[in-house]
Design an enzyme around this catalytic site. Structure first.
Site, short mmCIF file in Angstrom:
data_model
loop_
_atom_site.label_atom_id
_atom_site.label_comp_id
_atom_site.label_asym_id
_atom_site.label_seq_id
_atom_site.Cartn_x
_atom_site.Cartn_y
_atom_site.Cartn_z
CG ASP A 1 -34.80 -6.19 4.48
OD1 ASP A 1 -34.43 -6.38 5.65
OD2 ASP A 1 -35.09 -7.13 3.69
CG ASN B 1 -35.50 -9.45 14.54
OD1 ASN B 1 -36.36 -9.01 15.29
ND2 ASN B 1 -35.61 -9.43 13.23
CB VAL C 1 -28.08 -11.10 8.49
CG1 VAL C 1 -26.67 -10.63 8.19
CG2 VAL C 1 -28.82 -11.45 7.20
CG HIS D 1 -29.54 -6.34 10.85
ND1 HIS D 1 -28.83 -7.49 11.13
CD2 HIS D 1 -30.83 -6.73 10.66
CE1 HIS D 1 -29.66 -8.53 11.11
NE2 HIS D 1 -30.87 -8.10 10.83
CG HIS E 1 -35.12 -4.93 10.79
ND1 HIS E 1 -35.32 -5.58 9.59
CD2 HIS E 1 -34.44 -5.80 11.57
CE1 HIS E 1 -34.79 -6.80 9.65
NE2 HIS E 1 -34.25 -6.95 10.85
P1 5GP Z 1 -32.95 -10.38 10.57
O1 5GP Z 1 -33.97 -11.45 10.34
O2 5GP Z 1 -31.55 -10.95 10.70
O3 5GP Z 1 -33.30 -9.43 11.66
O4 5GP Z 1 -32.98 -9.51 9.26
C1 5GP Z 1 -32.14 -9.72 8.17
C2 5GP Z 1 -32.68 -8.89 7.03
O5 5GP Z 1 -31.67 -8.77 6.06
C3 5GP Z 1 -33.88 -9.54 6.35
O6 5GP Z 1 -34.98 -8.64 6.43
C4 5GP Z 1 -33.41 -9.77 4.92
O7 5GP Z 1 -34.41 -9.51 3.97
C5 5GP Z 1 -32.24 -8.81 4.79
N1 5GP Z 1 -31.19 -9.25 3.90
C6 5GP Z 1 -30.58 -10.47 3.91
N2 5GP Z 1 -29.61 -10.52 2.99
C7 5GP Z 1 -29.60 -9.30 2.39
C8 5GP Z 1 -28.80 -8.74 1.35
O8 5GP Z 1 -27.92 -9.37 0.78
N3 5GP Z 1 -29.07 -7.45 1.01
C9 5GP Z 1 -30.05 -6.73 1.61
N4 5GP Z 1 -30.22 -5.48 1.19
N5 5GP Z 1 -30.81 -7.22 2.60
C10 5GP Z 1 -30.60 -8.50 2.97
#
Ligand code: 5GP
Ligand code: ZN
Length: 115
Positions: free
Chosen positions: A30, A87, A96, A100, A102
């Protein structure tokens, strides 16, 4: 999805280092780690949210957990323990819109998370 950052990562259109790849999924760190180990495991297939998972994708979604377990061993957090989280939508904190998992570990995690 051409404008999806996770599709771009899966297609290797970014400089993201992949920790794991097979025919179905990729995993990478992340960008804003919330724990010493914070890895994201994503299907190569673009699925927006948990709500969009169809029964035919059950094995694909299950595979995300198999890979989480493989990575937990590789990253040496299997024995101490870790957390996997997915999430969904705004209240779930999804940022995003490409599903995914985590994988978080490397320290004592608090519970419940962000209630
Ligand atoms: P969500 O909040 O959608 O469950 O988690 C999205 C995660 O994707 C966040 O923890 C954020 O830091 C990570 N993230 C967003 N954009 C990128 C990216 O371009 N590259 C990487 N490696 N992580 C990302
Ligand atoms: Zn996508």
């Amino acid at each position: 999805m051409t404008d999806c950052i996770f599709c771009k990562i899966a297609k290797k259109e970014t400089a993201t280092h992949l920790l794991y790849e097979d025919e179905l999924v990729v995993a990478f760190d992340d960008l804003h780690a919330k724990a010493p180990i914070h890895t994201l495991i994503i299907p190569k297939l673009h699925i927006e949210t948990i709500n969009n998972i169809i029964p035919q994708q059950e094995s694909l979604v299950g595979h995300l957990f198999t890979v989480a377990s493989i990575l937990a061993s590789t990253l040496n957090i299997a024995e101490n323990g870790y957390r996997v989280v997915m999430n969904c939508n705004q209240h779930g904190g999804q940022a995003v819109y490409h599903i995914h998992l985590h994988l978080l570990g490397g320290k004592q995690l608090s519970w419940p998370p962000g209630c």
